[in-house]
Design a protein around this motif. Structure first.
Motif, PDB file in Angstrom:
ATOM      1  N   LEU A  68       0.920  -1.298   0.031  1.00  0.00           N
ATOM      2  CA  LEU A  68      -0.085   0.079   0.041  1.00  0.00           C
ATOM      3  C   LEU A  68       1.041   1.127   0.057  1.00  0.00           C
ATOM      4  CD1 LEU A  68      -2.749   1.455   0.335  1.00  0.00           C
ATOM      5  CD2 LEU A  68      -2.582   1.017   2.812  1.00  0.00           C
ATOM      6  N   THR A  69       1.805   1.330   0.705  1.00  0.00           N
ATOM      7  CA  THR A  69       2.827   2.270   0.911  1.00  0.00           C
ATOM      8  C   THR A  69       3.673   2.547  -0.438  1.00  0.00           C
ATOM      9  OG1 THR A  69       3.330   1.931   3.166  1.00  0.00           O
ATOM     10  CG2 THR A  69       4.829   3.251   2.103  1.00  0.00           C
ATOM     11  N   GLU A  70       3.932   1.637  -1.118  1.00  0.00           N
ATOM     12  CA  GLU A  70       4.542   1.630  -2.386  1.00  0.00           C
ATOM     13  C   GLU A  70       3.495   2.114  -3.544  1.00  0.00           C
ATOM     14  OE1 GLU A  70       6.223  -2.224  -3.133  1.00  0.00           O
ATOM     15  OE2 GLU A  70       7.843  -1.831  -1.964  1.00  0.00           O
ATOM     16  N   ASP A  71       2.368   1.511  -3.426  1.00  0.00           N
ATOM     17  CA  ASP A  71       1.208   2.340  -4.261  1.00  0.00           C
ATOM     18  C   ASP A  71       0.973   3.693  -4.182  1.00  0.00           C
ATOM     19  OD1 ASP A  71       1.195  -0.118  -5.267  1.00  0.00           O
ATOM     20  OD2 ASP A  71      -0.609  -0.874  -4.483  1.00  0.00           O
ATOM     21  N   LEU A  72       0.737   4.124  -2.812  1.00  0.00           N
ATOM     22  CA  LEU A  72       0.450   5.447  -2.345  1.00  0.00           C
ATOM     23  C   LEU A  72       1.617   6.395  -3.130  1.00  0.00           C
ATOM     24  CD1 LEU A  72      -0.993   4.968   1.182  1.00  0.00           C
ATOM     25  CD2 LEU A  72      -2.121   5.870  -0.948  1.00  0.00           C
ATOM     26  N   ALA A  73       2.845   5.994  -2.777  1.00  0.00           N
ATOM     27  CA  ALA A  73       3.953   6.903  -3.263  1.00  0.00           C
ATOM     28  C   ALA A  73       3.992   7.036  -4.586  1.00  0.00           C
ATOM     29  CB  ALA A  73       5.407   6.226  -2.632  1.00  0.00           C
ATOM     30  N   GLU A  74       3.666   6.172  -5.414  1.00  0.00           N
ATOM     31  CA  GLU A  74       3.665   6.161  -6.938  1.00  0.00           C
ATOM     32  C   GLU A  74       2.618   6.928  -7.310  1.00  0.00           C
ATOM     33  OE1 GLU A  74       3.002   3.392 -10.804  1.00  0.00           O
ATOM     34  OE2 GLU A  74       3.261   2.360  -8.932  1.00  0.00           O
ATOM     35  N   SER A  75       1.224   6.855  -6.593  1.00  0.00           N
ATOM     36  CA  SER A  75       0.213   7.608  -6.948  1.00  0.00           C
ATOM     37  C   SER A  75       0.528   9.167  -6.781  1.00  0.00           C
ATOM     38  CB  SER A  75      -0.926   7.379  -6.099  1.00  0.00           C
ATOM     39  OG  SER A  75      -2.247   7.886  -6.337  1.00  0.00           O
TER      40      SER A  75
END
Length: 115
Positions: free
Chosen positions: A70-77
């Motif tokens: 989730l953290t990786e997806d949030l950073a990319e977003s």
């Protein structure tokens, strides 16, 4: 509208990871519309991811792997969203200029006028 930057930052990077720019006066060109659609998709995905993040963070039993993903997806977003904001900000007219690049603020008074 007179943009203060003639190059549009596109919502994707080149093969080497460097930013891509578009130089066109036609905001309805094929590439401009593609960029607009890509930005809209990125922002929609960010909103959906935010809803998902709220659900995961509300789950007290969420696994560390799920939180990391989730953290990786949030950073990319967030990276995509910031690029959209930067691109759109660069296309705003300069403050105080009309559509022809003239000073539209009108007459100004010295600060001493107001005491």
């Amino acid at each position: 509208m007179t943009p203060h930057n003639e190059l549009r930052l596109l919502p994707w990077s080149g093969p080497d990871g460097k930013p891509c720019f578009l130089s066109t006066a036609d905001s309805n060109s094929h590439l401009s519309r593609l960029a607009d659609n890509t930005e809209a998709i990125q922002l929609d995905l960010a909103a959906e991811l935010l809803d998902h993040a709220s659900e995961v963070l509300g789950d007290k039993e969420a696994a560390p792997e799920e939180l990391r993903a989730l953290t990786e997806d949030l950073a990319e977003s967030l990276r995509d969203t910031l690029r959209v904001a930067e691109s759109r900000g660069h296309r705003l007219p300069l403050p105080g200029l009309d559509t022809h690049g003239n000073d539209a603020r009108g007459p100004t008074l010295p600060a001493a006028t107001f005491g």
